[in-house]
Design a protein around this motif. Sequence first.
Motif, short mmCIF file in Angstrom:
data_model
loop_
_atom_site.label_atom_id
_atom_site.label_comp_id
_atom_site.label_asym_id
_atom_site.label_seq_id
_atom_site.Cartn_x
_atom_site.Cartn_y
_atom_site.Cartn_z
N ARG A 47 0.83 -1.20 0.00
CA ARG A 47 0.00 0.00 0.00
C ARG A 47 0.86 1.26 0.00
O ARG A 47 0.57 2.23 -0.69
CB ARG A 47 -0.93 0.00 1.22
CG ARG A 47 -1.91 1.17 1.22
CD ARG A 47 -2.96 1.00 2.28
NE ARG A 47 -2.35 1.01 3.60
CZ ARG A 47 -3.07 0.83 4.73
NH1 ARG A 47 -4.37 0.60 4.65
NH2 ARG A 47 -2.48 0.83 5.88
N SER A 88 1.08 6.66 -6.96
CA SER A 88 -0.02 7.56 -7.25
C SER A 88 0.41 9.01 -7.10
O SER A 88 0.04 9.88 -7.88
CB SER A 88 -1.20 7.27 -6.30
OG SER A 88 -1.66 5.94 -6.50
N ALA A 129 2.10 1.72 -3.45
CA ALA A 129 1.06 2.21 -4.35
C ALA A 129 0.81 3.69 -4.14
O ALA A 129 0.59 4.45 -5.09
CB ALA A 129 -0.23 1.41 -4.13
N ASP A 130 0.81 4.12 -2.89
CA ASP A 130 0.59 5.55 -2.61
C ASP A 130 1.71 6.39 -3.21
O ASP A 130 1.48 7.49 -3.73
CB ASP A 130 0.54 5.77 -1.10
CG ASP A 130 -0.75 5.21 -0.49
OD1 ASP A 130 -1.68 4.92 -1.27
OD2 ASP A 130 -0.79 5.05 0.75
N LYS A 157 -6.76 0.45 -2.19
CA LYS A 157 -7.53 0.98 -1.06
C LYS A 157 -7.75 -0.06 -0.02
O LYS A 157 -7.73 -1.26 -0.30
CB LYS A 157 -8.87 1.54 -1.56
CG LYS A 157 -8.70 2.68 -2.58
CD LYS A 157 -10.05 3.18 -3.01
CE LYS A 157 -9.91 4.31 -4.02
NZ LYS A 157 -11.21 4.82 -4.47
N LYS A 189 -2.38 10.75 -9.47
CA LYS A 189 -3.61 10.02 -9.65
C LYS A 189 -4.18 9.52 -8.33
O LYS A 189 -3.50 9.56 -7.29
CB LYS A 189 -3.37 8.82 -10.58
CG LYS A 189 -2.94 9.20 -12.00
CD LYS A 189 -2.72 7.95 -12.85
CE LYS A 189 -2.32 8.34 -14.26
NZ LYS A 189 -2.11 7.14 -15.11
N GLU A 190 -5.42 9.08 -8.39
CA GLU A 190 -6.04 8.52 -7.21
C GLU A 190 -5.36 7.23 -6.82
O GLU A 190 -4.90 6.51 -7.69
CB GLU A 190 -7.53 8.26 -7.48
CG GLU A 190 -8.36 9.52 -7.66
CD GLU A 190 -8.45 10.34 -6.38
OE1 GLU A 190 -8.47 9.74 -5.29
OE2 GLU A 190 -8.45 11.55 -6.47
N PRO A 191 -5.29 6.95 -5.55
CA PRO A 191 -4.68 5.69 -5.12
C PRO A 191 -5.38 4.49 -5.76
O PRO A 191 -6.60 4.45 -5.82
CB PRO A 191 -4.86 5.69 -3.61
CG PRO A 191 -5.00 7.13 -3.25
CD PRO A 191 -5.74 7.76 -4.40
N TYR A 192 -4.58 3.56 -6.31
CA TYR A 192 -5.21 2.41 -6.93
C TYR A 192 -5.28 1.21 -5.99
O TYR A 192 -5.72 0.15 -6.34
CB TYR A 192 -4.47 2.00 -8.21
CG TYR A 192 -3.02 1.58 -8.05
CD1 TYR A 192 -1.99 2.48 -8.27
CD2 TYR A 192 -2.71 0.26 -7.69
CE1 TYR A 192 -0.68 2.11 -8.15
CE2 TYR A 192 -1.39 -0.13 -7.55
CZ TYR A 192 -0.38 0.79 -7.78
OH TYR A 192 0.93 0.41 -7.65
N TYR A 246 2.45 10.35 -10.13
CA TYR A 246 1.71 10.69 -11.35
C TYR A 246 0.47 11.53 -11.09
O TYR A 246 -0.29 11.84 -12.02
CB TYR A 246 1.31 9.41 -12.09
CG TYR A 246 2.52 8.61 -12.58
CD1 TYR A 246 3.26 9.05 -13.66
CD2 TYR A 246 2.90 7.46 -11.93
CE1 TYR A 246 4.37 8.35 -14.09
CE2 TYR A 246 4.01 6.73 -12.36
CZ TYR A 246 4.75 7.18 -13.44
OH TYR A 246 5.84 6.48 -13.87
#
Length: 379
Positions: free
Chosen positions: A362, A369, A365-366, A379, A374-377, A372
Amino acid sequence: MAEKKNYYEILGVSKTASEDEIKAAYKKLVKQYHPDLHPGDKLAAEKFKEINEANEVLSDKQKRAAYDYEQEHPGMGGFGGGAGAGGFGGFGGFGDIFDSIFQGFGGSASVQRDTTGDDIQREMTLSFMDAAKGCTKEIVYSRNEPCKTCRGTGAKGGTAYKTCGKCGGKGQVRYTQDTMFGRTVRVGACPDCGGSGRIITDKCPDCKGKGSVRTETRVTLNIPAGVDNNSYIRKRGFGQAGVDGGAAGDLIVVFRVEPHKIFTRKNMDLYVDLPIPFATAALGGTVKVPDIDDVFEYQIPEGTQSGATFTVRGKGLKTRNGTGNLYLRVFVEVPTKLSKEQKKKLSEAAELFEVKQFEKSRKYADNVSALYGKEPYMK
């Protein structure tokens, strides 16, 4: 009459070149045409002599001035000889300049001939281990060996020769020419003795007056530990025979080292790619590691990641210049073709790490995100 050499063209510089430019050009050409790099190449040897001759003149202010004068006034400057009978005494000291040049190029002294034989270069291929640990090898080759009967002189018994009557044993003769500016003097090798200063009266029966005989030569090389590609050994006096009893050249043996299936090398250090089981990487454990002499045990710490490198000091090459290190580059072997039972147990073990691994994933991933925007992919 032979055309005079253009020393500026030989060094590849202009007539207005500075002392530093001449020096730089000379150093560059010496490295390019040095006899050690062209063993047995007569053209390269002749070029090397021309380079040295050109530098000897152009690097000296007085010699260069006299040479330039001769270039601008062909046949009048007397470059390379002294001004006889004070012929240049009334021209601002040019007589002294030419006299000094004449002395610098030999004067009344003997011609300085390079009687040393040519070097011979050979290649030898070594196994990785022979190069690393050192070994003894024999090399066999053909060469012109100095005749032992006449000691390389070409004369029977080494003494059947007489002093050249034309040059008086000096090996050179002086040619004089009278010009409107005075008398000029040129020095050249004696045509009767070829510059040796002596004439053989009775040739050696073994070498027929050549001073050398063609023979197969065997040389034992004691190769030290740690030689690498392009390392070489020079054996003094095992090259081609010299001229007129001069010293023999050298034998230069250049090494080529074969690659190894396990080890790679950088100077005295060794590198090994070490595969370890998945479980050993996770839990830690003892593995067997090869070095240059044997196999030893090494403790892998738990949690080791693939690509990790460990240093084992003093396990590299042992040479007279010191000892290197051994570097272990670890690669984790992931099991394949698992049975159902193995898959079940591995899945149960994986559940124990799921929460911790999820937290790491996680965070990763944060970071992606955020990079770039973008919203976290995850969750």
